[in-house]
Design a protein around this motif. Sequence first.
Motif, PDB file in Angstrom:
ATOM      1  N   PRO A   1       0.814  -1.229   0.000  1.00 20.13           N
ATOM      2  CA  PRO A   1       0.000   0.000   0.000  1.00 20.13           C
ATOM      3  C   PRO A   1       0.843   1.274   0.000  1.00 20.13           C
ATOM      4  O   PRO A   1       0.444   2.277  -0.592  1.00 20.13           O
ATOM      5  CB  PRO A   1      -0.815  -0.096   1.294  1.00 20.13           C
ATOM      6  CG  PRO A   1      -0.755  -1.510   1.707  1.00 20.13           C
ATOM      7  CD  PRO A   1       0.537  -2.039   1.195  1.00 20.13           C
ATOM      8  N   ILE A   2       2.017   1.222   0.648  1.00 19.08           N
ATOM      9  CA  ILE A   2       2.868   2.424   0.672  1.00 19.08           C
ATOM     10  C   ILE A   2       3.338   2.740  -0.748  1.00 19.08           C
ATOM     11  O   ILE A   2       3.240   3.872  -1.215  1.00 19.08           O
ATOM     12  CB  ILE A   2       4.086   2.219   1.609  1.00 19.08           C
ATOM     13  CG1 ILE A   2       3.612   2.103   3.056  1.00 19.08           C
ATOM     14  CG2 ILE A   2       5.077   3.379   1.484  1.00 19.08           C
ATOM     15  CD1 ILE A   2       4.707   1.785   4.046  1.00 19.08           C
TER      16      ILE A   2
ATOM     17  N   PHE B   1       0.600   4.042  -3.023  1.00 19.73           N
ATOM     18  CA  PHE B   1       0.181   5.415  -2.749  1.00 19.73           C
ATOM     19  C   PHE B   1       0.919   6.411  -3.651  1.00 19.73           C
ATOM     20  O   PHE B   1       0.369   7.439  -4.029  1.00 19.73           O
ATOM     21  CB  PHE B   1       0.451   5.738  -1.270  1.00 19.73           C
ATOM     22  CG  PHE B   1       0.139   7.159  -0.881  1.00 19.73           C
ATOM     23  CD1 PHE B   1      -1.165   7.563  -0.652  1.00 19.73           C
ATOM     24  CD2 PHE B   1       1.154   8.102  -0.759  1.00 19.73           C
ATOM     25  CE1 PHE B   1      -1.457   8.877  -0.304  1.00 19.73           C
ATOM     26  CE2 PHE B   1       0.872   9.416  -0.418  1.00 19.73           C
ATOM     27  CZ  PHE B   1      -0.443   9.808  -0.188  1.00 19.73           C
ATOM     28  N   PHE B   2       2.160   6.082  -3.995  1.00 18.60           N
ATOM     29  CA  PHE B   2       2.971   7.035  -4.760  1.00 18.60           C
ATOM     30  C   PHE B   2       2.844   6.876  -6.270  1.00 18.60           C
ATOM     31  O   PHE B   2       3.549   7.531  -7.022  1.00 18.60           O
ATOM     32  CB  PHE B   2       4.445   6.923  -4.338  1.00 18.60           C
ATOM     33  CG  PHE B   2       4.669   7.344  -2.910  1.00 18.60           C
ATOM     34  CD1 PHE B   2       4.462   8.661  -2.530  1.00 18.60           C
ATOM     35  CD2 PHE B   2       5.035   6.435  -1.939  1.00 18.60           C
ATOM     36  CE1 PHE B   2       4.647   9.056  -1.215  1.00 18.60           C
ATOM     37  CE2 PHE B   2       5.218   6.819  -0.621  1.00 18.60           C
ATOM     38  CZ  PHE B   2       5.018   8.135  -0.257  1.00 18.60           C
ATOM     39  N   PHE B   3       1.976   5.967  -6.730  1.00 16.56           N
ATOM     40  CA  PHE B   3       1.821   5.780  -8.173  1.00 16.56           C
ATOM     41  C   PHE B   3       0.388   6.064  -8.611  1.00 16.56           C
ATOM     42  O   PHE B   3      -0.553   5.960  -7.815  1.00 16.56           O
ATOM     43  CB  PHE B   3       2.223   4.345  -8.552  1.00 16.56           C
ATOM     44  CG  PHE B   3       3.708   4.150  -8.530  1.00 16.56           C
ATOM     45  CD1 PHE B   3       4.466   4.352  -9.665  1.00 16.56           C
ATOM     46  CD2 PHE B   3       4.350   3.813  -7.342  1.00 16.56           C
ATOM     47  CE1 PHE B   3       5.843   4.204  -9.629  1.00 16.56           C
ATOM     48  CE2 PHE B   3       5.723   3.660  -7.296  1.00 16.56           C
ATOM     49  CZ  PHE B   3       6.481   3.867  -8.444  1.00 16.56           C
ATOM     50  N   THR B   4       0.239   6.403  -9.883  1.00 16.90           N
ATOM     51  CA  THR B   4      -1.107   6.678 -10.410  1.00 16.90           C
ATOM     52  C   THR B   4      -1.818   5.360 -10.699  1.00 16.90           C
ATOM     53  O   THR B   4      -1.213   4.282 -10.635  1.00 16.90           O
ATOM     54  CB  THR B   4      -1.026   7.490 -11.710  1.00 16.90           C
ATOM     55  OG1 THR B   4      -0.344   6.691 -12.680  1.00 16.90           O
ATOM     56  CG2 THR B   4      -0.312   8.804 -11.525  1.00 16.90           C
ATOM     57  N   GLU B   5      -3.083   5.478 -11.079  1.00 18.31           N
ATOM     58  CA  GLU B   5      -3.889   4.282 -11.338  1.00 18.31           C
ATOM     59  C   GLU B   5      -3.359   3.470 -12.515  1.00 18.31           C
ATOM     60  O   GLU B   5      -3.656   2.284 -12.645  1.00 18.31           O
ATOM     61  CB  GLU B   5      -5.345   4.687 -11.604  1.00 18.31           C
ATOM     62  CG  GLU B   5      -6.063   5.241 -10.386  1.00 18.31           C
ATOM     63  CD  GLU B   5      -5.858   4.389  -9.157  1.00 18.31           C
ATOM     64  OE1 GLU B   5      -5.973   3.159  -9.271  1.00 18.31           O
ATOM     65  OE2 GLU B   5      -5.549   4.948  -8.085  1.00 18.31           O
ATOM     66  N   LYS B   6      -2.590   4.112 -13.377  1.00 15.98           N
ATOM     67  CA  LYS B   6      -2.116   3.400 -14.576  1.00 15.98           C
ATOM     68  C   LYS B   6      -0.995   2.406 -14.259  1.00 15.98           C
ATOM     69  O   LYS B   6      -0.699   1.534 -15.060  1.00 15.98           O
ATOM     70  CB  LYS B   6      -1.618   4.424 -15.610  1.00 15.98           C
ATOM     71  CG  LYS B   6      -2.751   5.185 -16.253  1.00 15.98           C
ATOM     72  CD  LYS B   6      -2.205   6.273 -17.154  1.00 15.98           C
ATOM     73  CE  LYS B   6      -3.336   7.172 -17.617  1.00 15.98           C
ATOM     74  NZ  LYS B   6      -2.863   8.489 -18.030  1.00 15.98           N
ATOM     75  N   ALA B   7      -0.370   2.557 -13.089  1.00 17.08           N
ATOM     76  CA  ALA B   7       0.728   1.663 -12.710  1.00 17.08           C
ATOM     77  C   ALA B   7       0.153   0.341 -12.211  1.00 17.08           C
ATOM     78  O   ALA B   7       0.059   0.096 -11.016  1.00 17.08           O
ATOM     79  CB  ALA B   7       1.586   2.331 -11.644  1.00 17.08           C
ATOM     80  N   ARG B   8      -0.232  -0.510 -13.158  1.00 13.91           N
ATOM     81  CA  ARG B   8      -0.945  -1.744 -12.790  1.00 13.91           C
ATOM     82  C   ARG B   8      -0.059  -2.696 -11.991  1.00 13.91           C
ATOM     83  O   ARG B   8      -0.557  -3.502 -11.204  1.00 13.91           O
ATOM     84  CB  ARG B   8      -1.489  -2.432 -14.043  1.00 13.91           C
ATOM     85  CG  ARG B   8      -2.519  -1.565 -14.778  1.00 13.91           C
ATOM     86  CD  ARG B   8      -3.206  -2.333 -15.878  1.00 13.91           C
ATOM     87  NE  ARG B   8      -3.821  -3.568 -15.443  1.00 13.91           N
ATOM     88  CZ  ARG B   8      -4.952  -3.643 -14.782  1.00 13.91           C
ATOM     89  NH1 ARG B   8      -5.616  -2.545 -14.485  1.00 13.91           N
ATOM     90  NH2 ARG B   8      -5.450  -4.805 -14.415  1.00 13.91           N
ATOM     91  N   LEU B   9       1.243  -2.583 -12.192  1.00 19.32           N
ATOM     92  CA  LEU B   9       2.187  -3.455 -11.491  1.00 19.32           C
ATOM     93  C   LEU B   9       2.047  -3.345  -9.968  1.00 19.32           C
ATOM     94  O   LEU B   9       2.200  -4.325  -9.238  1.00 19.32           O
ATOM     95  CB  LEU B   9       3.613  -3.045 -11.896  1.00 19.32           C
ATOM     96  CG  LEU B   9       4.721  -4.045 -11.609  1.00 19.32           C
ATOM     97  CD1 LEU B   9       4.576  -5.280 -12.462  1.00 19.32           C
ATOM     98  CD2 LEU B   9       6.080  -3.378 -11.862  1.00 19.32           C
TER      99      LEU B   9
ATOM    100  N   ASP C   1      -5.010  -3.511  -4.904  1.00 20.05           N
ATOM    101  CA  ASP C   1      -6.465  -3.724  -4.927  1.00 20.05           C
ATOM    102  C   ASP C   1      -6.812  -5.107  -4.374  1.00 20.05           C
ATOM    103  O   ASP C   1      -7.758  -5.283  -3.618  1.00 20.05           O
ATOM    104  CB  ASP C   1      -6.999  -3.620  -6.360  1.00 20.05           C
ATOM    105  CG  ASP C   1      -7.027  -2.172  -6.822  1.00 20.05           C
ATOM    106  OD1 ASP C   1      -6.762  -1.293  -5.987  1.00 20.05           O
ATOM    107  OD2 ASP C   1      -7.305  -1.935  -8.019  1.00 20.05           O
TER     108      ASP C   1
ATOM    109  N   GLU D   1      -6.564  -5.165  -0.651  1.00 15.42           N
ATOM    110  CA  GLU D   1      -7.696  -4.495   0.003  1.00 15.42           C
ATOM    111  C   GLU D   1      -8.934  -5.391  -0.005  1.00 15.42           C
ATOM    112  O   GLU D   1      -9.680  -5.441   0.965  1.00 15.42           O
ATOM    113  CB  GLU D   1      -7.982  -3.158  -0.689  1.00 15.42           C
ATOM    114  CG  GLU D   1      -6.966  -2.087  -0.281  1.00 15.42           C
ATOM    115  CD  GLU D   1      -7.107  -0.798  -1.062  1.00 15.42           C
ATOM    116  OE1 GLU D   1      -7.945  -0.727  -1.967  1.00 15.42           O
ATOM    117  OE2 GLU D   1      -6.354   0.141  -0.757  1.00 15.42           O
ATOM    118  N   LYS D   2      -9.128  -6.117  -1.117  1.00 13.36           N
ATOM    119  CA  LYS D   2     -10.275  -7.031  -1.185  1.00 13.36           C
ATOM    120  C   LYS D   2     -10.117  -8.154  -0.162  1.00 13.36           C
ATOM    121  O   LYS D   2     -11.063  -8.523   0.520  1.00 13.36           O
ATOM    122  CB  LYS D   2     -10.380  -7.630  -2.587  1.00 13.36           C
ATOM    123  CG  LYS D   2     -11.166  -6.750  -3.534  1.00 13.36           C
ATOM    124  CD  LYS D   2     -11.421  -7.446  -4.835  1.00 13.36           C
ATOM    125  CE  LYS D   2     -12.057  -6.483  -5.805  1.00 13.36           C
ATOM    126  NZ  LYS D   2     -11.670  -6.710  -7.174  1.00 13.36           N
TER     127      LYS D   2
END
Lengths: 232, 261, 296
Positions: free
Chosen positions: A19-20, A23-31, A37, A40-41
Amino acid sequence: MFLRVQLPLLLTFLAGLIPIVAFFFTEKARLVKVPNDRLEKWMIIIAGFAIMLGVVNVVQGNIRKIERKGPGWHYAIFLLIGLVLPGSFGLLGAFNVGPFHGISPHADGSPSPFSFFVSYVFQPLQATMFSLLAFYVASAAFRAFRVRNLEATILLLAAVVVMLGRIPLGESLFAWIPGGKLALGTFTEWLMNNPNTAAQRGIMIGAALGAASLSLRVILGIERSYLGLEKD
Amino acid sequence: MEGFLHFNLQRANAFVLFLLFCTLILWFIRAARTRQDLFIRKIAGLNAIDEAVGRATELGRKVLYVPGISSIDENQTIASLAVLSHVARMTARYNTELDVPNKDPLTFASARETVKEAYIQEGRPDLYNDSIVHYVTYDQFAYTASVAGIMMRERPATNFLIGSFAAESLLLAETGQASGAIQIAGTAEIAQLPFFVCACDYTLIGEELYAAGAYLSRDPAMLGSIKGQDWTKALVGLAIIVGTLAATTGLFDLARLFRAR
Amino acid sequence: MAKIKEGGLSTALQQLDRRWIFLLVAVGAILPILFPIGLSVTVTPPVRDLFDRIESLTPDDVVMVSFDYGPTTKPENGPMAAAVLRHCLARRVKVVVLALFPIGGGAMATEELDRVAAEFPTLRYGTDFVNLGYKDGGQASMKQMGEDIARVFPSDSRGTPLSRLPLMQKVRNYRDIKLVVSLATGIIGDWWINLINAQFGTPVAVGCTAVSAPKFYAYYDSHQMIGLLGGLKGASEYERLLLDAYPQVKPVYDNPMIFNAMRGMDVQTIIHAIIIGFIIIGNVAYFLGRSRAARV
């Protein structure tokens, strides 16, 4: 040893790090976003299932108490009834079994067995427990607020001002002075917005840094007591 | 590589601060491993733990440990378990009865492991049994009623209320006060602190709770992290002063640098 | 003799059996409910800010109302929930309701929304307001909604898939939400500020219990939240503003069978007065005891 020590520490490290980084990457950074995600699930699912752990312990503990006829074993019977009855109303209602249709009130406004229990047993009991606070606040205030020294006096005066400023009676006390009706309320807001907020922020910043430092210790495996592990 | 192209530049300031914080903490942890003279101020609430457990031993009554109402994903709970570990070692050492009622099932599982391990570490696994750490209910106020019942019926000599608390804080602390127990509380929940201060003998405030594990264990690495945290706090304090002066004089808006999205 | 009497009085008062305090508080709570006083309230800035923000919204805007409390704090949080919902629906602002408080949060959301929505028969479920129901997972669920609400709530509280609700076809994540109002009893209100406002920039307002109001002033002051309803007092101020701006809601607040915060303020006034009275008595006894000890 691996299952008892290394694996939990490795899982903690990954669960803390992902998670850390995310936090520093945009949604496009799928890696990084996909594992985050997923994590979190899993948390949502684990939180839901964890309750079973507790239920099993309560049932075990109380059955043991009844078997041994320990002190207050009669109450254990009531506790188990209180656990099983509403629980089964909820389960049967959720699966629409027989008369236990649904867990919410019916369309015509009549309660389902489960919602009846929630509305007429659970809610009043909950509200009763919370309302005890008024009584305990009064007795704690009576005991604690004494003019022992300067600090205690300031604390007492601030408490009395805020208590008066939060009720219409306080406003009417000063209503005879021109502009006095709003004076106490304004002063109360000033107390809340300034001295109160300053102190709150001090504690908040310290606590936030403390929490971050603890998190780092946990992620790095330095703090392990929550796993029941001592340092090597 | 693809991932790094999507670095969120809007959070670059948070990233720099994060790196600075981690560097300070890790540097002090490393320093603490070589130096033994780290000064950590005395925390009265933590020093009183030994006395409080000793009192229960003398009176032949139990120690009640309430680890808060939150789950294990809450830092305060983790900090509380570190204190529980210390308390359990003492109750094992002095053969004093310990009672740990739980509200959250995951905290319950962790607390059980913590206490079990403490009894093993003290060489008294024979004194441990599963009923020491038990589950009560997931409901906040039913849990409160149950713990208040234990306080009044079984009259523990010492109550620890350490962890994350909400509206039940005063209900528990006042009941404990009425039962005559010595009470040590600790929380980072700001709204609950005044209640604990009023009704308990000692209160760990905010960061003192998070430092408890390190303070009690005296582990150099852990103490080092506290030192690093203190230096970060000093830097934050400096930034606040500079920011306030700059904003007051209209020179520049320092707060802008700290805004992250 | 006089000394003994004085000493006896101060000791007796200082060690007053707390059941006397409990009895007086009980009487002070019951009497104003039976015989309402009808005291007036004045409005403070944190409450007005939330009211004004909702006033500035248009019927195309969406407000998310999160029920983060249970039956325990219903007397405090319930009136503010009803007032905020009533305000949004009276302005025809779209409302998405959800619950994150595990025990009774979902029931509170359904109860309040159903009751308030019934006052606006022209508004339709699914188009003007939606009840997503309860979801476990706290912070994880909140963060996931930043991506896609339907991934956390695939269906609403009635089991209808979100894709079939016209309102939810327009609302994908926080970007489509103009304001989040969290009615919170515990830490969930902080999460909306620390996670959702901080990470997604969505404006957040919190309606909290009086006991947790002091900590929210720090967030309000630093503009991390746009408004604050602190306890029954905050709720009563909001009701006052609502009544002044929307006289059509007056019958609801005049109905003696529906509890509202303005009526609750009578009880709060008496209880505060009793507590202040006891603080004075405690200090008089303390001084009597101290002066006696100094003389001895």
